[in-house]
Design an enzyme around this catalytic site. Structure first.
Site, PDB file in Angstrom:
ATOM      1  N   LYS A   1      -1.905  -4.123  -1.905  1.00  0.00           N
ATOM      2  CA  LYS A   1      -1.980  -4.010  -3.381  1.00  0.00           C
ATOM      3  C   LYS A   1      -1.455  -5.260  -4.098  1.00  0.00           C
ATOM      4  CE  LYS A   1      -1.794   1.033  -3.085  1.00  0.00           C
ATOM      5  NZ  LYS A   1      -3.052   1.584  -3.615  1.00  0.00           N
TER       6      LYS A   1
ATOM      7  N   ASP B   1       6.380   2.055   4.556  1.00  0.00           N
ATOM      8  CA  ASP B   1       5.065   1.715   4.027  1.00  0.00           C
ATOM      9  C   ASP B   1       5.242   1.384   2.540  1.00  0.00           C
ATOM     10  OD1 ASP B   1       1.815   3.403   3.771  1.00  0.00           O
ATOM     11  OD2 ASP B   1       2.576   1.479   3.034  1.00  0.00           O
TER      12      ASP B   1
ATOM     13  N   TYR C   1       0.487   9.256   2.193  1.00  0.00           N
ATOM     14  CA  TYR C   1      -0.784   8.673   2.625  1.00  0.00           C
ATOM     15  C   TYR C   1      -0.528   7.226   3.017  1.00  0.00           C
ATOM     16  CZ  TYR C   1      -5.586   6.808   2.233  1.00  0.00           C
ATOM     17  OH  TYR C   1      -6.795   6.198   2.475  1.00  0.00           O
TER      18      TYR C   1
HETATM   19  P1  KE4 Z   1      -5.692   0.497   1.344  1.00  0.00           P
HETATM   20  O1  KE4 Z   1      -6.323   0.549   2.722  1.00  0.00           O
HETATM   21  O2  KE4 Z   1      -6.369   1.442   0.349  1.00  0.00           O
HETATM   22  O3  KE4 Z   1      -5.562  -0.929   0.814  1.00  0.00           O
HETATM   23  O4  KE4 Z   1      -4.186   0.994   1.479  1.00  0.00           O
HETATM   24  C1  KE4 Z   1      -3.927   2.262   2.026  1.00  0.00           C
HETATM   25  C2  KE4 Z   1      -2.558   2.733   1.560  1.00  0.00           C
HETATM   26  C3  KE4 Z   1      -1.487   2.613   2.425  1.00  0.00           C
HETATM   27  N1  KE4 Z   1      -0.244   3.017   2.058  1.00  0.00           N
HETATM   28  C4  KE4 Z   1      -0.021   3.531   0.819  1.00  0.00           C
HETATM   29  C5  KE4 Z   1       1.372   3.950   0.452  1.00  0.00           C
HETATM   30  C6  KE4 Z   1      -1.084   3.660  -0.111  1.00  0.00           C
HETATM   31  O5  KE4 Z   1      -0.842   4.175  -1.347  1.00  0.00           O
HETATM   32  C7  KE4 Z   1      -2.380   3.262   0.262  1.00  0.00           C
HETATM   33  C8  KE4 Z   1      -3.575   3.409  -0.670  1.00  0.00           C
HETATM   34  N2  KE4 Z   1      -3.336   4.089  -1.898  1.00  0.00           N
HETATM   35  C9  KE4 Z   1      -4.467   4.739  -2.526  1.00  0.00           C
HETATM   36  C10 KE4 Z   1      -3.987   5.323  -3.854  1.00  0.00           C
HETATM   37  N3  KE4 Z   1      -3.299   6.520  -3.696  1.00  0.00           N
HETATM   38  C11 KE4 Z   1      -5.623   3.804  -2.723  1.00  0.00           C
HETATM   39  C12 KE4 Z   1      -6.691   4.344  -3.627  1.00  0.00           C
HETATM   40  C13 KE4 Z   1      -7.903   4.803  -2.852  1.00  0.00           C
HETATM   41  O6  KE4 Z   1      -7.747   5.353  -1.737  1.00  0.00           O
HETATM   42  O7  KE4 Z   1      -9.009   4.589  -3.383  1.00  0.00           O
END
Ligand code: KE4
Length: 426
Positions: free
Chosen positions: A265, A237, A142
């Site tokens: 993060k 990523d 993801y």
């Molecule tokens: P954000 O847009 O949520 O800040 O980041 C997206 C993203 C991009 N790349 C990786 C590897 C990520 O894990 C994420 C976001 N991770 C999720 C948890 N699995 C965020 C939690 C959520 O979607 O509420």
């Protein structure tokens, strides 16, 4: 009715599903999400006054634990001077310099407000720089909710049993090639077939959105070789793995250098901050220098940057990552030992400060093997732990996180809770 339940009922009247991000709604595990009112160190408290040892840490950012004194002070101090200017500030240069110093290959870096923005922008840059359209991602990974990436995404979409999102047009999805993580043979075949049309490959160097899947050593190396051979941009990523698996991220841990890296993060310490950066010849194509447009009202926000700088400063403390990895390892070994005692098919593994828990005898190394894990057993375990004051990720398809604030006593308490939870499942 508990306070959590009444708050959830009320929230659903004005927010889709009562949450601002799907995984928080507990739909994968059932039950009522906990409305958190306070966090401190390794602990969080919910609206019913219940205390939990937290292994989600806001999905990764809180590697220093909740309400770190120095991070909070830095935000407070910055807030007193204004919340946002929409103009350059010295602090943005300072954090860019820190990131460039700590992240291998980061010659230029642009700040944004989320991991999604970072990956979306990196994809557009790779397409703009290469003149190619096809992107490659991996099943179960993801990378945020950009259209081109919501094609069999892992986090959220997978949990929701919806392998690709409505609203993503067939034309868009057709430009995304989805391969199997860790499948070196499939990788070679795809490049052999389509190599000259591949703009980029985006990969989680340690997958954390289909639960934790560690890369096979040859996987990342082969990826690097093929991208170089065919002129495709390799994007790591590291939104989740950056400053989580090692001080210099997965690039350092596995000795493979990407062309672009996306971050999020931890670099914001819990405040909205993302970034993308890498090779100068690529990043110089980003506006206003070059033809690839990218912008953001709150990009490089002073409070988020202040939180990020205060966080990064503490990560260089001697032994920080050895202790963090040790905490995660002890946690995993303790849970696996408790399950073995009860004869439950369970395994666990960690990479740096992130971990995976699996109701499967051996940790999975592919998406297909993740699908063999017993999700029902995980959901029972999740609630049995929640009842015992341990807050795990509310999904069998998510990684978990420890922080510098998780003490030996926390881990011992957690292992004892797991022992009781496993016993209750027999
Ligand atoms: P954000 O847009 O949520 O800040 O980041 C997206 C993203 C991009 N790349 C990786 C590897 C990520 O894990 C994420 C976001 N991770 C999720 C948890 N699995 C965020 C939690 C959520 O979607 O509420």
């Amino acid at each position: 009715m508990s306070k959590n339940e009444s708050l959830f009922t009320r929230a659903q009247k004005t927010i889709p599903g009562g949450v601002n991000s799907p995984v928080r709604a507990f739909r994968a595990v059932g039950g009522t999400p906990r409305f958190i009112v306070r966090g401190e160190g390794s602990r969080i408290w919910d609206a019913d006054g219940r205390e939990y040892i937290d292994y989600v840490g806001s999905w990764g950012p809180l590697v220093l634990g909740h309400a770190d004194r120095d991070v909070v002070a830095a935000v407070r101090e910055a807030a007193g001077r204004g919340l946002s200017f929409g103009a350059p500030t010295q602090a943005e240069t300072e954090i860019a310099e820190q990131l460039a110093r700590l992240v291998p290959g980061l010659e230029l870096v642009r700040l944004v407000s989320s991991g999604t923005e970072a990956t979306m922008s990196a994809l557009r840059l790779a397409r703009g720089a290469s003149g190619r359209s096809c992107i490659v991602k991996f099943e179960g990974c993801y990378h945020g909710h950009g259209d081109s990436l919501l094609v069999k995404a892992g986090s959220g979409a997978l949990t929701l049993g919806n392998p690709s999102s409505a609203g993503v047009t067939p034309e868009t999805a057709a430009q995304t090639l989805v391969l199997d993580y860790n499948d070196v043979t499939g990788l070679g075949a795809a490049f052999h077939e389509l190599g000259d049309s591949i703009a980029c490959v985006i990969v989680e160097p340690v997958a954390g959105n289909m639960n934790l899947i560690a890369p096979r050593p040859e996987f990342l190396e082969r990826l690097r070789e093929l991208c170089t051979q065919y002129g495709a941009v390799l994007i790591f990523d590291e939104v989740m793995t950056g400053f989580r698996v090692a001080l210099r991220g997965a690039q350092e841990l596995y000795g493979v250098q990407a062309d672009l890296v996306t971050l999020g993060k931890i670099i914001g310490g819990g405040m909205p901050l993302g970034a993308f950066g890498g090779r100068r010849d690529l990043m110089e194509k980003i506006a206003p220098l070059g033809p690839v447009y990218q912008a953001g009202t709150l990009s490089g926000n002073p409070l988020a940057v202040a939180a990020g700088l205060a966080t990064l400063k503490k990560l260089e403390a001697p032994g920080f990552y050895e202790r963090l990895a040790g905490t995660a390892r002890t946690f995993c070994e303790g849970l696996a030992s408790a399950a073995r005692k009860r004869g439950i098919a369970f395994s666990a593994q960690s990479v740096g400060g992130m971990f995976g828990l699996y109701f499967r005898a051996v940790p999975p190394s592919s998406y297909a093997e993740v699908m063999q894990c017993d999700k029902v057993a995980f959901n029972r375990f999740f609630h049995a732990m929640l009842e015992r004051g341990v807050y795990l990720a509310p999904s069998a398809y998510e990684a978990g996180f420890v922080s510098a604030e998780h003490s030996e006593a926390d881990i011992e308490t957690t292992i004892a809770a797991a022992d009781a939870a496993f016993r209750s499942m027999l």
